[in-house]
Scaffold this active site. Sequence first.
Site, short mmCIF file in Angstrom:
data_model
loop_
_atom_site.label_atom_id
_atom_site.label_comp_id
_atom_site.label_asym_id
_atom_site.label_seq_id
_atom_site.Cartn_x
_atom_site.Cartn_y
_atom_site.Cartn_z
N ASN A 111 0.82 -1.17 -0.11
CA ASN A 111 -0.14 -0.03 -0.17
C ASN A 111 0.80 1.21 0.11
O ASN A 111 0.70 2.23 -0.59
CB ASN A 111 -0.88 0.00 0.97
CG ASN A 111 -1.95 -1.19 1.17
OD1 ASN A 111 -1.98 -1.94 0.11
ND2 ASN A 111 -2.59 -1.45 2.20
N THR A 139 -16.70 36.91 -31.96
CA THR A 139 -17.60 36.47 -30.91
C THR A 139 -18.62 35.81 -31.37
O THR A 139 -19.34 36.27 -32.41
CB THR A 139 -18.03 37.60 -29.95
OG1 THR A 139 -18.86 38.70 -30.76
CG2 THR A 139 -16.83 38.82 -29.54
N HIS A 140 -19.37 34.67 -30.79
CA HIS A 140 -20.44 34.03 -31.46
C HIS A 140 -20.08 33.61 -32.85
O HIS A 140 -21.04 33.44 -33.51
CB HIS A 140 -21.69 34.92 -31.37
CG HIS A 140 -21.88 35.42 -29.83
ND1 HIS A 140 -22.61 35.09 -28.79
CD2 HIS A 140 -21.43 36.83 -29.57
CE1 HIS A 140 -22.95 36.09 -27.71
NE2 HIS A 140 -22.06 37.00 -28.39
N SER A 166 -7.59 12.12 -48.95
CA SER A 166 -8.58 11.47 -49.20
C SER A 166 -8.29 10.44 -50.18
O SER A 166 -7.62 10.45 -51.24
CB SER A 166 -9.69 12.06 -49.61
OG SER A 166 -10.76 11.16 -50.00
N LYS A 176 -8.66 16.74 -51.27
CA LYS A 176 -8.81 16.84 -49.85
C LYS A 176 -7.44 17.17 -49.23
O LYS A 176 -6.49 16.44 -49.72
CB LYS A 176 -9.37 15.61 -49.30
CG LYS A 176 -10.93 15.60 -49.73
CD LYS A 176 -11.89 16.87 -49.27
CE LYS A 176 -12.07 16.63 -47.84
NZ LYS A 176 -12.86 15.36 -47.49
N ASN A 200 -7.03 17.05 -45.36
CA ASN A 200 -7.77 16.98 -44.25
C ASN A 200 -6.94 17.33 -43.19
O ASN A 200 -5.80 17.02 -42.75
CB ASN A 200 -8.31 15.61 -44.20
CG ASN A 200 -9.28 15.25 -45.08
OD1 ASN A 200 -10.01 15.80 -45.55
ND2 ASN A 200 -9.13 14.01 -45.51
N GLU A 218 -8.20 17.54 -35.81
CA GLU A 218 -9.46 16.85 -35.61
C GLU A 218 -8.98 15.69 -34.41
O GLU A 218 -9.77 15.46 -33.38
CB GLU A 218 -9.92 16.05 -36.79
CG GLU A 218 -10.63 16.94 -37.94
CD GLU A 218 -10.85 16.36 -39.10
OE1 GLU A 218 -11.98 16.35 -39.37
OE2 GLU A 218 -10.01 16.03 -39.87
N GLN A 249 -6.33 0.68 -7.20
CA GLN A 249 -5.56 0.09 -8.31
C GLN A 249 -5.95 0.73 -9.58
O GLN A 249 -5.15 0.80 -10.64
CB GLN A 249 -5.81 -1.39 -8.36
CG GLN A 249 -4.81 -2.07 -9.54
CD GLN A 249 -4.76 -3.44 -9.23
OE1 GLN A 249 -4.19 -3.96 -8.34
NE2 GLN A 249 -5.61 -4.46 -10.09
N1 ARG Z 1 -1.62 -3.30 -7.55
C1 ARG Z 1 -1.91 -2.73 -6.04
C2 ARG Z 1 -2.41 -1.22 -6.57
O1 ARG Z 1 -2.24 -0.82 -7.53
C3 ARG Z 1 -0.92 -2.78 -5.40
C4 ARG Z 1 -1.34 -2.59 -3.85
C5 ARG Z 1 -2.18 -3.64 -3.50
N2 ARG Z 1 -2.22 -3.70 -2.19
C6 ARG Z 1 -2.84 -4.81 -1.60
N3 ARG Z 1 -3.09 -4.63 -0.15
N4 ARG Z 1 -3.59 -5.84 -2.45
O2 ARG Z 1 -3.06 -0.59 -5.72
#
Ligand code: ARG
Length: 462
Positions: free
Chosen positions: A114, A159-160, A281, A287, A289, A294, A326
């Site tokens: 984490n 404008t507009h 084209s 053309k 383009n 775009e 994730q």
């Molecule tokens: N792949 C996870 C993410 O991007 C990594 C962290 C995963 N943590 C866990 N407690 N499963 O968040």
Amino acid sequence: MKGSGHALWGARFDDGLSPEMEALNRSLDADWRLWRHDVRGSRAWARGLERAGLLSSAEAAEIDRGLVRVARDLEAAGGPSEFADEDIHTVVERLLTEKIGAVGGKLHTGRSRNDQVSTDFRLWGREAIDLLRGSLSSLIATIADRARESAGIVMPGYTHMQQAQPVTAGHWLLSRAWPLVRDMEHLAAVRNECDVLPLGSGAVAGCPFDVDRGALAADLGFSRVSENSMDGVSDRDWAVRLLFGAAMTGVHLSQLAEDLVLFSSSEFGYVRLGDAFTTGSSLMPQKRNPDVAELTRGKSGRLVGNLAGTLVMLKGLPTGYNRDLQEDKEAVFDSVDTLAVVLPAITGAVAGMTLNPRRMGQALRAELHATDLADYLVRRGVAFRAAHHMVGELVRAAEDADKGLGDLTLEEMTAVHPAFGEDVFAVFDPVASVESRAVRGGTSEAALQAQLEALATALGRA
Ligand code: ARG
């Protein structure tokens, strides 16, 4: 595939993941690009563990050498499809342990994926923001160069989408540069927000060992550490603000692109895009383009979508890390990748386009000077509201007589107000009109020079 079935958390489970769950669970295809950052963060973490006395210097050195070898393997690898692991953190730790054995298992001491993924993502984010800012800066400089050359070209200001007042082409171009300067300023703020180290937050409650997070931050080049471990692992605000910056940039580019589509059409003919940025084209030989414009306009859709999707993903999250997070990376990677393709292309298109002063001049209608005509009366003491009304009568008279505003005779004008004199016809000179707007931020040539200087200063600060 290497590493199939390897997970970091398997001991308490009897059965492996179902293939359906593996497909959902796996993030390696997206987070593969974080491998350098994961290795860098891991090497710094090993040094932190050593400083805290949790690794001997021999162990720390062994882990460090192992991680360098892992990096070599990953550099040589053909991509995530070669690995069956769940995510990049798993890959790095598995390869490390395969190379150096049991001591590799000490690396994850006091750390969680984490705080690890938050750290990797921020390490990547700082680099991505720097690259984006570099591309934006090139585009702004290119627009400024084109504006400098176009200070003497007069075109209708709209404008507009109705002809409003004459402006210089340089002024129009710079009106598309300033929004991008603001985007750069925004990205600088996002970079600062990103510049916080989450490592040491653990899974949720913080690291139980005496790791010096300040030293860790210095090691990884972060200017400060997160102050709450629960926030540290779940904060993705910087990523959202990066997504907003990308979306806002995308909208600005889309507006510029729309100008180019319109102005390069046969009806306008103000702009000709270079061959290198124009497609033909397969059917219609005539053309040219404006695909570059775009596609730039079209790509803005996904930039807005990535922002909206991520905000919705975050909205209902309860406290702490949740796996929903994730999903952050694919959106951010996509937005950054999109701009990394769009910005150089639109920059090339702006650099290579030709303006057509003749077509711009031909488009200037005398009615563009209606305001100048009212201002003429104002200079002769008439209240603006009354002057506006009288010029409105003149516009109507010209329309009724089926001629242009500039074709009215002095008699027709003095019939509306006696203050009109011979000199009134000078009002219909587009250059004089442009030059009369010499106020700061106006369209006169001198004001444009000052604007170019202001832009260079703002760009230097942004
Ligand atoms: N792949 C996870 C993410 O991007 C990594 C962290 C995963 N943590 C866990 N407690 N499963 O968040």
